[in-house]
Design an enzyme around this catalytic site. Structure first.
Site, PDB file in Angstrom:
ATOM      1  N   GLU A  33      24.396  64.967 -23.991  1.00 32.58           N
ATOM      2  CA  GLU A  33      24.591  65.225 -25.229  1.00 32.58           C
ATOM      3  C   GLU A  33      26.054  66.201 -24.958  1.00 32.58           C
ATOM      4  OE1 GLU A  33      21.682  66.728 -27.666  1.00 32.58           O
ATOM      5  OE2 GLU A  33      20.247  65.247 -26.873  1.00 32.58           O
ATOM      6  N   GLU A  35      14.904  67.711 -23.962  1.00 29.93           N
ATOM      7  CA  GLU A  35      14.896  69.375 -24.286  1.00 29.93           C
ATOM      8  C   GLU A  35      13.525  69.937 -24.403  1.00 29.93           C
ATOM      9  OE1 GLU A  35      17.595  69.816 -27.442  1.00 29.93           O
ATOM     10  OE2 GLU A  35      19.293  69.096 -26.618  1.00 29.93           O
TER      11      GLU A  35
END
Length: 637
Positions: free
Chosen positions: A294, A170
């Protein structure tokens, strides 16, 4: 006993291979076997080293690894690279690294747990990258190549075969982007990582011939992919890749899509929506495999939520797997789905032992003579074990109506063998994730369509509220922060799927009737059907005894990957050594326990001893036993 009605009856034999009537089976890799977490504490070499050396965390990982073979294969740990310590620069200005802490942890994963890491190339080892902004690209290439070459030198390239490599997690979020990547420097970083992977490896054969390095796939950008203005780094990487896909530095496009309200449907629909948006903008990327690494019900692992404590989370995870499988088969934007992973390998803390997004409930026993940790397996842990029993070919998900609003999800799988698909079948029945208390009775006739020529047997296991819910057991006793030995044993007896029915099937083909009218919601059922010609149980391997606290041990072992589908339960045997070195007879210490997974926690109490010899064997659905494992001696110091 739970009021589930199972009726096996004869019906007309159907000759079929990989199809049964209108049911078509497709090759199904087990794509859901990844877990992940972020270590607690300071993000630097000292902090990450301390966190990953914590006995409680190691105990947590040891239990995760003690799921049935193939349930969890990869673990994704943020900031894992910080275990590598910058030492100094050599005379030419190239960093020299100390890999000792990294090696220790990787050895623990491989040799004791048999897990493969997902190495995220993220970190700022000793400040090297911040201090040398003009050299970042070169230093990343050097670090990647050096890390892999170091591992190859220690153990050979075979150890790295199942490793996964991913770019910075991220990178668009300020909390992660600790190198302050710009759009340009981020693309330079990704290209440098790709070069490092491509150049790593031993180029010299013993015979002196040139050997090309093994190709290692790079995953990325592991992004949230929100709007372009707030998440430009990940979108810019996709733009670069779309221009000339053959030169794209990533081989698997990874993204993160969690739910909002905690349902599997949200996660799958969010993934579909994102991939549709990406393909609309960059259609040339359709050839890349994709992964949601995720895929969790709700963001924020540490936020306590009741559903994460009980069977609801287990059903949600299983439903997510089934819905992703359906999307993969449906020629949807997820047809190139390679894998999904769940961030649920965290270590929970008081007072949210059960309600955080974890696989196990963690009790820190601070009032014992030597403080220690106790772990209880949650229903979601058991769900991963049930999924591991699925076959290697699967039909599309079926929906069977319960009433006008709710349906049961059914996933049929088979495994091939000499005798065809009828040698092993595994089917999951899954009630709705959310359903009201008043529902039409579910009375479903399920056709097994076995094509066998010899004796078979079936086994059913259930996950249901209260009965297989350690959280409920704990709450009934007032939710103590320090559960005593009696309560811990009661919780552990509720932590595995409940064995419901097992027995022979004498007909060539049979049908199954399931009546779940009185089963509390939600529930999950695993039905396995085994032919007598399926490979017999093999000897359990690598029996390990680990201390939990005084007079308490965690016993685990490794399963053979192709012999445990027909397992009924394990038996754990113990021969005590007294203070004079004398031995008692072998004692079945797991009597009365259903042990479908390869672990057992033994606590004989204050008057008992854990000193002595241990051995384990399996029992299958035909009541035949495997050979005993190797005998292991344990001596409490």
């Amino acid at each position: 006993m739970l009021p589930l009605l199972l009726i096996l009856a004869t019906f007309v034999r159907i000759h079929a291979h990989y199809t049964s009537g209108d049911v078509v089976y497709h090759p199904m890799p087990h794509f859901w076997t990844g877990v992940g977490f972020c270590p607690a504490g300071q993000i630097d070499h000292v902090g990450i080293t301390f966190a990953l050396a914590d006995p409680a965390l190691r105990y947590n990982l040891r239990q995760i690894a003690a799921l049935p073979v193939g349930a969890v294969t990869h673990i994704r740990i943020h900031w894992l690279l910080e275990l590598i310590q910058f030492w100094q620069y050599d005379p030419s200005g190239i960093p020299i690294y100390d890999f000792s802490k990294f090696d220790d942890f990787i050895d623990f994963l491989h040799e004791e747990l048999r897990l493969s890491p997902v190495v995220e190339w993220m970190g700022n080892l000793g400040g090297v990258f911040i201090e040398n902004p003009m050299q970042q690209s070169f230093y990343w290439e050097h670090l990647v190549k050096s890390t892999i070459n170091h591992q190859i030198a220690r153990h050979g390239s075979s150890r790295l075969v199942n490793w996964r490599y991913e770019t910075w997690n991220e990178p668009d979020l300020h909390g992660y982007n600790k190198l302050n990547f710009t759009a340009e420097s981020y693309l330079d970083y990704v290209q440098a990582v790709r070069r490092g992977l491509s150049k790593a490896g031993n180029l010299d054969n013993p015979d002196g011939k040139l050997q090309l390095p093994m190709y290692r796939s790079l995953r990325g950008p592991a992004g949230l992919f929100k709007d372009l203005s707030n998440h430009p780094l990940c979108w810019n990487l996709l733009k670069l890749c779309s221009q000339r896909v053959v030169y794209c530095p990533i081989d698997v496009l990874t993204f993160h899509r969690k739910g909002i309200e905690g349902t599997a449907t949200e996660i799958v629909n969010g993934s579909l929506s994102l991939m549709a948006k990406i393909y609309e903008e960059y259609p040339s990327l359709k050839q890349l495999p994709v992964a949601n690494d995720e895929a969790d019900p709700v963001a924020g692992w540490s936020t306590p939520r009741e559903f994460q404590a009980d069977v609801r989370y287990a059903v949600t995870l299983m439903s997510m797997v089934m819905q992703f499988w359906h999307a993969k088969l449906a020629a949807s934007p997820l047809s190139k789905l390679e894998s999904i992973s769940h961030d649920n390998a965290f270590l929970s803390y008081h007072p949210h032992e059960f309600t955080q997004r974890t696989l196990l409930a963690h009790f820190r026993m601070n009032e014992t003579q030597s403080p220690h940790s106790q772990l209880i397996q949650k229903p979601v842990y058991a769900a991963l074990g049930m999924l591991a029993k699925l076959g290697n070919r699967a039909a599309d998900v079926e929906l069977v109506n319960m009433d006008t609003k709710h349906s049961v999800e059914v996933l049929r799988t088979v495994s091939n063998g000499v005798g065809g698909p009828g040698q092993y079948m595994a089917t999951i029945f899954l009630s709705p994730e959310e359903a009201g208390p008043k529902m039409t009775a579910f009375h479903h006739k399920y056709t097994l369509n076995m094509s066998i020529a010899n004796e078979s047997a079936f086994i059913t296991e259930l996950l249901v509220p209260q009965t297989t819910d350690p959280y409920y057991v704990w709450q009934q006793e007032g939710s103590p922060a320090y559960p005593n030995a009696t309560l811990r044993e009661a919780m552990r007896k509720a932590q595995t799927p409940r064995l419901y029915k097992t027995g022979p099937i004498w007909q060539y083909n049979s049908e199954l009737v399931i009546n779940s009218a009185s089963i509390p919601l939600p529930w999950a059922m695993l039905l396995r059907v085994c032919s007598a010609s399926w490979p017999k149980l093999r000897r359990p391997q690598q029996l390990s005894i680990a201390e939990v606290t005084h007079r308490e041990v965690f016993i685990s072992w490794m399963e053979h990957p192709k012999s445990t589908q027909c397992l009924l339960s394990y038996e754990v045997w113990f021969k005590e050594r007294d203070n004079n070195g004398l031995f008692a007879d072998w004692l079945l210490i797991s009597r009365g326990w259903h042990l479908p997974y390869p672990s057992f926690q033994y606590a004989p109490g204050d008057k008992g001893s854990v000193n002595g010899f241990y051995k384990v064997r399996g029992v299958d659905v035909f009541n035949e036993t495997s050979p005993y494992s190797q005998i292991v001696e344990y001596l409490e110091l």
